[in-house]
Write an enzyme that holds these catalytic residues in place. Structure first.
Site, PDB file in Angstrom:
ATOM      1  N   HIS A 141       0.844  -1.204   0.000  1.00  0.00           N
ATOM      2  CA  HIS A 141       0.000   0.000   0.000  1.00  0.00           C
ATOM      3  C   HIS A 141       0.880   1.257   0.000  1.00  0.00           C
ATOM      4  O   HIS A 141       0.609   2.218  -0.721  1.00  0.00           O
ATOM      5  CB  HIS A 141      -0.879   0.056   1.267  1.00  0.00           C
ATOM      6  CG  HIS A 141      -1.944  -0.994   1.336  1.00  0.00           C
ATOM      7  ND1 HIS A 141      -2.175  -1.740   2.472  1.00  0.00           N
ATOM      8  CD2 HIS A 141      -2.864  -1.407   0.423  1.00  0.00           C
ATOM      9  CE1 HIS A 141      -3.195  -2.565   2.260  1.00  0.00           C
ATOM     10  NE2 HIS A 141      -3.626  -2.391   1.013  1.00  0.00           N
ATOM     11  N   ARG A 159      -1.706  -6.210  -8.256  1.00  0.00           N
ATOM     12  CA  ARG A 159      -0.510  -6.989  -7.905  1.00  0.00           C
ATOM     13  C   ARG A 159      -0.253  -8.094  -8.916  1.00  0.00           C
ATOM     14  O   ARG A 159       0.871  -8.360  -9.311  1.00  0.00           O
ATOM     15  CB  ARG A 159      -0.676  -7.616  -6.512  1.00  0.00           C
ATOM     16  CG  ARG A 159      -0.631  -6.624  -5.377  1.00  0.00           C
ATOM     17  CD  ARG A 159      -1.153  -7.226  -4.118  1.00  0.00           C
ATOM     18  NE  ARG A 159      -2.541  -7.667  -4.285  1.00  0.00           N
ATOM     19  CZ  ARG A 159      -3.312  -8.111  -3.309  1.00  0.00           C
ATOM     20  NH1 ARG A 159      -2.829  -8.230  -2.102  1.00  0.00           N
ATOM     21  NH2 ARG A 159      -4.557  -8.463  -3.537  1.00  0.00           N
ATOM     22  N   SER A 173      -3.184  -7.719   3.094  1.00  0.00           N
ATOM     23  CA  SER A 173      -3.559  -7.486   4.501  1.00  0.00           C
ATOM     24  C   SER A 173      -4.089  -8.767   5.136  1.00  0.00           C
ATOM     25  O   SER A 173      -3.843  -9.050   6.305  1.00  0.00           O
ATOM     26  CB  SER A 173      -4.635  -6.403   4.587  1.00  0.00           C
ATOM     27  OG  SER A 173      -4.138  -5.187   4.107  1.00  0.00           O
ATOM     28  N   LYS A 180     -17.979  -5.572   8.082  1.00  0.00           N
ATOM     29  CA  LYS A 180     -16.773  -6.353   8.357  1.00  0.00           C
ATOM     30  C   LYS A 180     -16.281  -6.024   9.764  1.00  0.00           C
ATOM     31  O   LYS A 180     -16.353  -4.873  10.182  1.00  0.00           O
ATOM     32  CB  LYS A 180     -15.670  -5.972   7.355  1.00  0.00           C
ATOM     33  CG  LYS A 180     -15.572  -6.876   6.149  1.00  0.00           C
ATOM     34  CD  LYS A 180     -14.255  -6.592   5.453  1.00  0.00           C
ATOM     35  CE  LYS A 180     -14.229  -7.060   4.025  1.00  0.00           C
ATOM     36  NZ  LYS A 180     -13.026  -6.573   3.318  1.00  0.00           N
TER      37      LYS A 180
HETATM   38  O1  PNS Z   1      -8.988  -2.712   0.213  1.00  0.00           O
HETATM   39  P1  PNS Z   1     -10.243  -3.220  -0.411  1.00  0.00           P
HETATM   40  O2  PNS Z   1     -11.073  -3.927   0.620  1.00  0.00           O
HETATM   41  O3  PNS Z   1      -9.963  -4.064  -1.627  1.00  0.00           O
HETATM   42  O4  PNS Z   1     -11.081  -1.933  -0.922  1.00  0.00           O
HETATM   43  C1  PNS Z   1     -12.344  -2.073  -1.522  1.00  0.00           C
HETATM   44  C2  PNS Z   1     -13.029  -0.700  -1.686  1.00  0.00           C
HETATM   45  C3  PNS Z   1     -13.081   0.027  -0.350  1.00  0.00           C
HETATM   46  C4  PNS Z   1     -12.259   0.128  -2.662  1.00  0.00           C
HETATM   47  C5  PNS Z   1     -14.457  -0.965  -2.234  1.00  0.00           C
HETATM   48  O5  PNS Z   1     -15.077  -1.941  -1.442  1.00  0.00           O
HETATM   49  C6  PNS Z   1     -15.338   0.282  -2.250  1.00  0.00           C
HETATM   50  O6  PNS Z   1     -15.082   1.206  -2.976  1.00  0.00           O
HETATM   51  N1  PNS Z   1     -16.378   0.304  -1.385  1.00  0.00           N
HETATM   52  C7  PNS Z   1     -17.286   1.434  -1.266  1.00  0.00           C
HETATM   53  C8  PNS Z   1     -18.699   1.049  -1.690  1.00  0.00           C
HETATM   54  C9  PNS Z   1     -18.890   1.206  -3.187  1.00  0.00           C
HETATM   55  O7  PNS Z   1     -18.702   2.260  -3.741  1.00  0.00           O
HETATM   56  N2  PNS Z   1     -19.301   0.083  -3.858  1.00  0.00           N
HETATM   57  C10 PNS Z   1     -19.591   0.090  -5.265  1.00  0.00           C
HETATM   58  C11 PNS Z   1     -18.407  -0.167  -6.154  1.00  0.00           C
HETATM   59  S1  PNS Z   1     -17.806  -1.781  -6.011  1.00  0.00           S
END
Ligand code: PNS
Length: 164
Positions: free
Chosen positions: A22, A95, A133, A46
């Site tokens: 990150h 990645r 993570s 979560k």
């Molecule tokens: O680190 P992560 O868990 O892969 O991040 C995921 C994240 C936070 C980028 C994604 O879950 C997100 O944008 N959530 C916000 C809700 C949203 O906008 N959902 C619609 C698009 S998938």
């Protein structure tokens, strides 16, 4: 011709916890964007290892050298948050090819909902391409050493968690 346009990018994620991968992406994002907002999702579905406040603190400590980076948190849709913050770009790290499918789906959904925001994928440094993570949490639970995978301040906090 000079342009007044600023590139404001959001780097969203769970960051539970922040890894060296990150941090590598934050460094790359800061070189690319005028302003980078590292945005932690407040996910009520979560059960995180670290609270949002702890994660904000950890990222601020680890990214203190990047003058154009800011750390924030958000609830709800990412594209709504991007609109509120005036961000024109969402940054995500890739990645390996296995990341691509989910990332593509997310990028296309976000683009459909808010076409003004483009998603840009950055390749994380190859030395970090195997770090996640989820694995860090597993290693910590099994009492392993994570010091080569996360910034020192994160390793310290992980040890302090005494996960068993
Ligand atoms: O680190 P992560 O868990 O892969 O991040 C995921 C994240 C936070 C980028 C994604 O879950 C997100 O944008 N959530 C916000 C809700 C949203 O906008 N959902 C619609 C698009 S998938």
């Amino acid at each position: 011709m000079t342009s007044e346009r600023r590139l404001v990018a959001i780097y969203p994620g769970s960051f539970d916890p922040l890894t060296n991968g990150h941090l590598d992406l934050i460094a790359r994002g800061c070189r690319l964007a005028d302003h980078l907002i590292v945005a932690i999702l407040k996910n009520t579905q979560k059960q995180p290892l670290f609270s949002v406040d702890e994660r904000i603190q950890m990222i601020r400590e680890a990214a203190s050298d990047f003058a154009n980076a800011e750390v924030d948190s958000f609830e709800g849709l990412l594209v709504d948050y991007a609109a509120r913050r005036g961000a024109n770009v969402i940054l995500r790290g890739i990645r390996a090819i296995s990341d691509y499918e989910t990332e593509l789906q997310m990028a296309l959904i976000n683009r459909r909902m808010r076409p003004e925001t483009e998603t840009i994928f950055l390749m994380s440094g190859e030395e970090y391409s195997f770090i996640s993570s989820r694995m860090i949490k597993e290693i910590i639970m099994l009492k392993g050493d994570v010091s080569s995978f996360v910034p020192p301040s994160v390793a310290q906090r992980l040890r302090a968690k005494k996960v068993n």
